[in-house]
Design an enzyme around this catalytic site. Structure first.
Site, mmCIF file in Angstrom:
data_model
loop_
_atom_site.group_PDB
_atom_site.id
_atom_site.type_symbol
_atom_site.label_atom_id
_atom_site.label_comp_id
_atom_site.label_asym_id
_atom_site.label_seq_id
_atom_site.Cartn_x
_atom_site.Cartn_y
_atom_site.Cartn_z
ATOM 1 N N HIS A 39 31.666 -6.660 15.266
ATOM 2 C CA HIS A 39 31.163 -5.288 15.150
ATOM 3 C C HIS A 39 29.845 -5.248 14.379
ATOM 4 O O HIS A 39 28.908 -4.542 14.766
ATOM 5 C CB HIS A 39 32.177 -4.409 14.410
ATOM 6 C CG HIS A 39 33.483 -4.246 15.124
ATOM 7 N ND1 HIS A 39 34.651 -4.807 14.651
ATOM 8 C CD2 HIS A 39 33.802 -3.582 16.256
ATOM 9 C CE1 HIS A 39 35.639 -4.474 15.462
ATOM 10 N NE2 HIS A 39 35.160 -3.739 16.450
ATOM 11 N N GLY A 149 30.336 -4.774 23.019
ATOM 12 C CA GLY A 149 30.488 -6.222 23.102
ATOM 13 C C GLY A 149 31.012 -6.648 24.460
ATOM 14 O O GLY A 149 31.776 -5.925 25.115
#
Length: 293
Positions: A39, A149
């Site tokens: 993250h 992602g």
């Protein structure tokens, strides 16, 4: 640098409007919290492309098809805020579920095609929940860019599709999967693994690499996938939900490597479901060599 925590959409929009008046570019990094280095990598990538970065933190009940899974999902807002502050995120947007889905909420965003199969088969309703909350977050933040992602590759393709279909004026930026030193894809769920399970978990990525090599060497896709599933079970995983080769764009099934492709996998290790994916090089090395000859 401290990161402001905002919970009300009207306050968020007021801040973003002020940034707009200054001519600033805004990025958003949607998360469900329990932040890890993957993250934080998204936040750094966002800061490299935008003047202001919003990290959202919302454990979305609509994308859980298992009440126990929702209850077990880690909620670590204080730690998450402490992690993103030194990286440089400007806002942590952490709305309450009652504000995101108020009484009478009756709208669901559903994306067909790329949501079918893979996790779409084993987590019914999950991607409708994802599409709905991502649509809301993109509209609430009004961001110019949104960072996701590649680990959740099917989710990424769904987000790309809904942005195109709904004409949401945001650029979706994909960032490579961030891995531990031993190759395990970083995930908030990794904290659920026992020590023994954590030691076995990196085999999932290793088997993806081996399977990709088999496909690239000319082995039939079916044989390579069968070998891969057997290797995952032999490595101590209790169940393989899927190991499939899909087209890199529309996620169509591939039986012959004739276009850019991804290997995608979901498997259970004890009580923890792990997912991963790997791009398969194309054209195959020998095909490139023959074309150059």
């Amino acid at each position: 640098m401290s990161t402001a925590i905002v919970r009300i959409v009207s306050e968020l929009r007021s801040i973003v409007a002020a940034w707009r008046r200054e001519g600033l570019r805004v990025a958003v990094v949607p998360t469900m919290g329990a932040l890890h280095e993957g993250h934080l990598g998204l936040v750094r990538a966002a800061l490299a492309k935008a003047d202001r970065v919003i990290v959202t933190l919302f454990v979305n009940p609509k994308q859980f098809n298992n009440a126990d899974d929702l209850a077990a999902y880690p909620r670590t807002e204080h730690d998450d805020a402490a992690k993103i502050a030194p990286v440089g995120a400007h806002i942590l947007y952490a709305p309450d579920a009652a504000d995101m889905y108020p009484q009478g909420f009756a709208t669901t965003v559903s994306v067909s095609g790329v949501s079918e199969g893979l996790c779409g088969t084993f987590r019914p309703g999950h991607f409708d929940g994802v599409a709905t909350v991502v649509t809301k977050l993109l509209l609430q933040t009004g961001a110019d860019l949104a960072f996701f992602g590649e680990k959740d590759f099917q989710q990424l393709q769904i987000v790309r599709q809904l942005v195109r279909d709904l004409d949401i004026p945001v650029e979706i930026v994909a960032c490579p999967t961030v891995r531990e030193a031993d190759g395990l894809a970083m995930s908030s769920r990794n904290t659920r693994l026992s020590l023994a399970e954590r030691n076995r978990a990196p085999r999932l990525a290793e088997i993806l690499v081996q399977t990709a090599k088999q496909v690239n060497s000319g082995e039939s896709v079916g044989r390579a996938l069968t070998d891969g599933r057997e290797a995952i079970l032999a490595a101590g995983f209790s169940k393989v939900e899927y190991l499939e080769l899909r087209a890199d764009g529309d996620l169509a099934s591939i039986v012959t490597l004739d276009r850019p492709a991804r290997l995608l996998v979901a498997a259970w290790l004890g009580q923890t479901r792990l997912i991963d994916n790997l791009q398969v090089p194309w054209p195959r090395p020998e095909a490139v060599h023959q074309a150059a000859a």
